[in-house]
Enzyme design. Structure first.
Site, short mmCIF file in Angstrom:
data_model
loop_
_atom_site.label_atom_id
_atom_site.label_comp_id
_atom_site.label_asym_id
_atom_site.label_seq_id
_atom_site.Cartn_x
_atom_site.Cartn_y
_atom_site.Cartn_z
N THR A 118 5.49 -4.64 -15.74
CA THR A 118 6.58 -4.34 -16.66
C THR A 118 7.30 -3.04 -16.32
OG1 THR A 118 5.08 -3.24 -18.21
CG2 THR A 118 5.49 -5.60 -18.55
N ILE A 120 0.55 -0.90 -3.34
CA ILE A 120 1.82 -0.43 -2.78
C ILE A 120 2.05 1.04 -3.09
CG2 ILE A 120 4.29 -0.92 -2.65
CD1 ILE A 120 2.45 -3.24 -1.79
N THR A 121 1.45 1.55 -4.12
CA THR A 121 1.70 2.90 -4.63
C THR A 121 1.61 3.96 -3.54
OG1 THR A 121 0.70 2.21 -6.71
CG2 THR A 121 1.02 4.57 -6.37
N GLU A 122 2.63 4.81 -3.50
CA GLU A 122 2.64 5.95 -2.57
C GLU A 122 2.25 7.20 -3.33
OE1 GLU A 122 5.79 8.25 0.45
OE2 GLU A 122 6.44 6.52 -0.75
N TYR A 135 9.73 -3.90 9.12
CA TYR A 135 10.98 -4.64 8.89
C TYR A 135 11.83 -4.67 10.16
CZ TYR A 135 9.54 -2.75 4.33
OH TYR A 135 8.82 -2.33 3.24
N GLU A 190 1.14 5.03 14.79
CA GLU A 190 1.77 6.32 14.60
C GLU A 190 0.84 7.42 15.11
OE1 GLU A 190 2.38 6.69 10.43
OE2 GLU A 190 4.18 5.44 10.40
N HIS A 220 4.48 9.97 6.76
CA HIS A 220 3.21 9.54 6.20
C HIS A 220 2.20 10.69 6.19
CE1 HIS A 220 3.98 5.03 7.15
NE2 HIS A 220 4.40 5.36 5.95
#
Length: 297
Positions: free
Chosen positions: A17, A97-99, A161, A211, A249
């Protein structure tokens, strides 16, 4: 048909939500993912998009909707608890997904998940997608994907992507794309995903995007050299990064010679991987590799 997710994946979205959770849950549903439940404490009983029931707890969602994967869009201070809540409820696959999840929280989560039958993807990752099964679990843009037989595993969401866009532009479809996340402490490594691709009959070759920072790429190169039998093209970004400087990152920090791009590229080259020179060459290099391996006319 690919790895980790397919048409049988039943997704529960924690934080459905919220602004981010709601936006990406809609996109997952539109792509074809079977989102069966949402979880937001205090919002139980409402319906998301008139089709997905929302529950106050993961336990309630599991009892009512039987999800087998959790997708987490919970704010950083509460993300670790969300992961543990899903693990306690018996969810076998979790994508966070949380950063910005605190490092100490992830240390505790990693120890908590040891010896439990749970696979965590992320945190700070774009999730995963199986184009052939029309199953998207995360924030990857579904429209650029094409069903096919090339697997992708990456620490970088944006470069995932880019790789997909280039491959699709050349008509090279993907079996599954997995973004493992760029933080120092994540749930699933390159080696674990490569092992799944190795065992997948629907994946002919793999693109790996690494990386600077840490030694996960060297671990992957060692596995490729000893056990991986499929063609692999590898890109390692960050060659121009100054030592000790954070580059996007949290994991992309050079701390010692082994963490440099040069050391990682050398490891992959010695393992027999095809080296991708720059991000602009992902598609063309992979296409040439497939042609050389007799997998593409």
């Amino acid at each position: 048909m690919g790895i980790l997710v397919d048409e049988n994946t039943r997704v529960m979205v924690q934080g459905i939500t919220g602004r981010e959770g709601g936006f990406h849950a809609r996109n997952c549903i539109a792509y074809g993912a079977n989102v069966v439940a949402g979880v937001t404490p205090g919002r139980g009983g409402v319906m998301f998009e008139d089709s997905v029931p929302v529950f106050n707890s993961v336990e309630e969602a599991v009892d009512a909707a039987s999800p087998n994967m959790a997708l987490i869009f919970v704010p950083p201070p509460f993300a670790a608890d969300a992961i543990v809540e899903s693990a306690d409820a018996g969810i076998p696959l979790i994508a966070c997904i949380t950063e910005g999840v605190p490092g100490l929280d992830m240390v505790r989560v990693a120890r908590y998940l040891e010896d439990r039958p749970v696979r965590l993807i992320g945190p700070n990752c774009p999730g995963l997608i199986n184009p052939g099964a029309r199953c998207k679990v995360g924030i990857m843009p579904g429209a650029i994907h094409l069903p096919g037989r090339v697997g992708i595993v990456s620490r970088s969401g944006t470069l995932t992507y880019e790789a997909v866009g280039q491959l699709t532009g050349l008509g090279l479809g993907q079996s599954t794309c997995v973004g493992i996340g760029g933080d120092p402490i994540i749930g699933t490594s390159f080696v674990e995903v490569l092992r799944l691709f190795q065992e997948d009959d629907d994946t002919d070759a793999v693109v790996l995007i690494g990386e600077i920072g840490g030694s996960m790429e060297q671990d992957a190169a060692a596995y490729v050299k000893e056990e991986f039998t499929k063609p692999l093209s590898a890109l390692v970004v960050g060659a121009s990064a100054p030592p000790g400087k954070r580059m996007g990152h949290a994991g992309a920090i050079i701390t010692g010679e082994s963490a440099t791009a040069e050391a990682k590229v050398r490891a992959f080259r010695e393992a027999g991987a095809t080296i991708i020179p720059t991000p602009a060459d992902i598609g063309s290099t992979t296409q040439a590799m497939l042609q050389s391996a007799g997998l593409l006319a």
